[in-house]
Design a protein around this motif. Sequence first.
Motif, PDB file in Angstrom:
ATOM      1  N   UNK A 189       0.836  -1.185   0.000  1.00  0.00           N
ATOM      2  CA  UNK A 189       0.000   0.000   0.000  1.00  0.00           C
ATOM      3  C   UNK A 189       0.879   1.246   0.000  1.00  0.00           C
ATOM      4  N   UNK A 190       0.451   2.243  -0.761  1.00  0.00           N
ATOM      5  CA  UNK A 190       1.187   3.509  -0.826  1.00  0.00           C
ATOM      6  C   UNK A 190       0.187   4.655  -0.717  1.00  0.00           C
ATOM      7  N   UNK A 191       0.581   5.674   0.037  1.00  0.00           N
ATOM      8  CA  UNK A 191      -0.283   6.832   0.242  1.00  0.00           C
ATOM      9  C   UNK A 191       0.423   8.068  -0.297  1.00  0.00           C
ATOM     10  N   UNK A 192      -0.241   8.776  -1.199  1.00  0.00           N
ATOM     11  CA  UNK A 192       0.323   9.980  -1.804  1.00  0.00           C
ATOM     12  C   UNK A 192      -0.128  11.193  -0.995  1.00  0.00           C
ATOM     13  N   UNK A 193       0.693  11.604  -0.045  1.00  0.00           N
ATOM     14  CA  UNK A 193       0.389  12.761   0.796  1.00  0.00           C
ATOM     15  C   UNK A 193       1.138  13.978   0.265  1.00  0.00           C
ATOM     16  N   UNK A 194       0.419  14.900  -0.372  1.00  0.00           N
ATOM     17  CA  UNK A 194       1.056  16.088  -0.934  1.00  0.00           C
ATOM     18  C   UNK A 194       1.211  17.149   0.158  1.00  0.00           C
ATOM     19  N   UNK A 195       2.260  16.971   0.938  1.00  0.00           N
ATOM     20  CA  UNK A 195       2.563  17.884   2.036  1.00  0.00           C
ATOM     21  C   UNK A 195       3.820  18.661   1.667  1.00  0.00           C
ATOM     22  N   UNK A 196       3.781  19.994   1.740  1.00  0.00           N
ATOM     23  CA  UNK A 196       4.945  20.797   1.334  1.00  0.00           C
ATOM     24  C   UNK A 196       6.207  20.437   2.120  1.00  0.00           C
ATOM     25  N   UNK A 197       7.343  20.497   1.438  1.00  0.00           N
ATOM     26  CA  UNK A 197       8.642  20.255   2.059  1.00  0.00           C
ATOM     27  C   UNK A 197       9.509  21.487   1.814  1.00  0.00           C
ATOM     28  N   UNK A 198      10.192  21.966   2.832  1.00  0.00           N
ATOM     29  CA  UNK A 198      11.075  23.119   2.695  1.00  0.00           C
ATOM     30  C   UNK A 198      12.522  22.665   2.812  1.00  0.00           C
ATOM     31  N   UNK A 199      13.339  23.182   1.916  1.00  0.00           N
ATOM     32  CA  UNK A 199      14.754  22.809   1.887  1.00  0.00           C
ATOM     33  C   UNK A 199      15.454  23.262   3.161  1.00  0.00           C
ATOM     34  N   UNK A 200      16.207  22.347   3.755  1.00  0.00           N
ATOM     35  CA  UNK A 200      17.011  22.691   4.930  1.00  0.00           C
ATOM     36  C   UNK A 200      18.228  23.493   4.484  1.00  0.00           C
TER      37      UNK A 200
END
Length: 441
Positions: free
Chosen positions: A285-296
Amino acid sequence: MVNPETRSKLTRRVKRTGLLGLVLILALLLSACLPEKDPSPRNQDSSPFLIRPQNDKYLREDEWVRMIALAISHADQRDNIWEAIPLSQRSEISQADFIRYLAFLSDCLPGTITSFAAASEEESGALLAHAAKSEKQLVPKSDQATVWWIKARTSDLRELAFAIPLTLDEEGAPYFSGSWLQRQAALYDYIVLYLQALSTGSREALTALLSYNLTVRTKTRQAALERRADDLLAYYRGQVNAGKGGYRCLEMMPGYALIEEQVTSNEAGAPRVRTVVFTETEGIFRVEEKIPQELLLPDGIFFLDNKTLFDSQQREIRISSDTSLARLGIPLNIEWVENETTPEADFRVTWPGLIVEAAGECDPEALIFEGRVRQISISHSNFRTGSGLKPGDSVYELYLRYPFARENGYLISLDDEGSRKTLAVQVESDYIARISLILGP
């Protein structure tokens, strides 16, 4: 609210018995997930009369969808409706499978059923394309199925529509395919458990669900799964209603589901709903969670031999032959690059494992170049980012830092005082092949 002891039991069963165990736990803990009986008076007509085949042999497609609509609307008649379905059209499933399927459909179509209609050829093609990816495990194949819409109206006058696939036998008659129903039911059970773990804040259950049917051989992968669980819980807390009534399944085909969730954030301009895609392939099972990521910040700097590749103290990163040749040696190639988006001339300098594109001046014959760096790409493990990320690393090193990098197209950005940095990661066979830092205004 599920207490800690109950959540602990959920976690143990997730790990021990797999998805079947999850479903059993779901039945015990989520009685609220079962549809309530239809409050309307009991229909006085016999259900065999309601769904009797006009040809006295089998239910046609329209009769079949009418039978499903009646079974959704009249929970107290489902046993009778089951008995009235011709045996040849239900021989691959049990009565329990039938009731389970209707419970799922009732969750997807709250309210009063108003109508049903065949989907257009274009709509059917788009929906069945999801099932086509599972063809090796499905009987019949997706090209032996049609799609119908069932429509409903809620108490607050919302108009809902849900597409159901009808699997057809060789004579074109609809029937319940065991593999089609089981794949949909298993995926929906996973969705319910996943969202329950988020709504109750159970890190253990969520981590177990994320790792379900996966062979986790390394500590890095396990740590990445735990980091994803932590970030999911943090994101959902106070922003998304993952509890019963806070989400609805918009689309469901074997191996694919689209879920709509209510967003509870009070931020100005924030959307009221968000969608999440769930997929299943060969039990994974795979879940596509489009949650923003900010570059460290450390990943916006490249290093070689523990020293910064270019001067990172300046707002604008520059490259010049005076310093680069002494540090990196004679390049493999220097060439002009066409760039119609800017009046500046662009050039590219290539070293083993390193490519730098810049805007400025260069003389390839004289090995002279100087300009403003636009992009740096590394493909050798001698180079790394400030956090230690480098080509050749497992993709789980990336997920440990950025759990939702895949959903963001492996592009992670940071806006810093009008300057934008984007880390672009190329992944091949679960390993990092190339890392690029793209610089812009």
